[in-house]
Design a protein around this motif. Structure first.
Motif, short mmCIF file in Angstrom:
data_model
loop_
_atom_site.label_atom_id
_atom_site.label_comp_id
_atom_site.label_asym_id
_atom_site.label_seq_id
_atom_site.Cartn_x
_atom_site.Cartn_y
_atom_site.Cartn_z
N ARG A 160 22.76 41.29 13.11
CA ARG A 160 23.14 43.18 13.08
C ARG A 160 23.04 44.05 12.02
NH1 ARG A 160 28.36 44.56 12.89
NH2 ARG A 160 29.06 42.06 12.84
N GLY A 161 22.71 42.56 11.07
CA GLY A 161 22.07 43.38 9.78
C GLY A 161 21.09 43.78 9.62
N ARG A 162 19.99 43.86 10.62
CA ARG A 162 18.45 44.15 10.75
C ARG A 162 19.27 45.99 10.64
NH1 ARG A 162 13.88 41.96 11.34
NH2 ARG A 162 14.65 40.19 11.64
N THR A 163 20.27 46.50 11.15
CA THR A 163 20.25 47.83 11.52
C THR A 163 21.06 48.34 10.97
OG1 THR A 163 20.10 47.31 13.78
CG2 THR A 163 18.98 47.53 13.85
N HIS A 164 22.49 47.45 10.82
CA HIS A 164 23.80 48.11 10.82
C HIS A 164 23.82 47.65 8.97
CE1 HIS A 164 23.34 48.12 14.35
NE2 HIS A 164 24.30 49.55 14.56
#
Length: 216
Positions: free
Chosen positions: A135-139
């Motif tokens: 999720r760190g890719r987008t959030h």
């Protein structure tokens, strides 16, 4: 392996009260939140005991990863404590609880995993990267890192096109010592990169990275 423990460390497992100093790395935009880093020196309870326990009892392993056309050795030893796993020292359990109490209102979810790295000497390192798997890719997320052992430099630099905040300049360098805490938050993982460079002389160091669910 040799590490000179501190003369001033307490053997109490409870960490010091969390009062980190925050540095804003870059301002937010219409489409991107701001990036920041928090630092608190000497935060972890019983750093000598945690280091000794982890060095001896964590099931460290080496890895090889694909780098273009070949497999290369990862220049550090690794182990991850997943969701619900018992951490190797009660001071780390106390630390995760304290981090969740402090950052939950801002993060919106708890830290649930602990990734561990063992830097055996100054030749072990981490190349430039952001934690953008999952999720760190987008959030926005947070990575809370406790450093143990010999001091090592954590370097941060903005990705192409990112304008650093006033006073930060083109990069930031933090020397993390025994028991120090650093937390990277906001859009830091997507808009900045970080690394632990090699250095000529260094003793062993262990880092513990607390992350939320599905952040790697």
């Amino acid at each position: 392996m040799h590490f000179q423990s501190t003369l001033f460390a307490s053997d109490a497992t409870t960490p010091a009260p969390l009062r980190p100093d925050r540095t804003w790395l870059s301002s937010g935009t219409e489409h991107q939140s701001a990036a920041w880093v928090d630092v608190q020196r000497g935060w972890l309870g019983d750093p000598d005991g945690v280091f000794a326990t982890m060095a001896e009892e964590v099931p460290w392993h080496a890895e090889r990863r694909q780098m273009y056309e070949r497999l290369v050795h990862v220049p550090r030893l690794l182990h991850t404590y997943g969701i619900g796993a018992t951490l190797p020292h009660p001071a780390l359990t106390e630390a995760m609880s304290a981090l969740n109490e402090h950052y939950l209102p801002e993060l919106g979810e708890p830290f649930v995993t602990a990734g561990c790295c063992f830097y055996r000497d100054g030749q072990d390192s981490v190349a430039w990267h952001g934690d953008t798997v999952g999720r760190g890719r987008t959030h926005d997320t947070m990575i809370a890192i406790v450093s143990l052992g010999d001091p090592r430099r954590l370097a941060l630099r903005p990705r192409e096109g990112v304008v650093p905040a006033d006073g930060v300049g083109g990069s930031l360098s933090l020397t993390l010592g025994h028991g120090d805490l650093v937390v990277m938050g906001g859009s830091c993982q997507r808009t900045w990169e970080h690394a632990v460079p090699k250095q000529a002389q260094a003793g062993p160091r262990i880092s513990v990275q607390f992350r939320a669910r599905n952040v790697f």
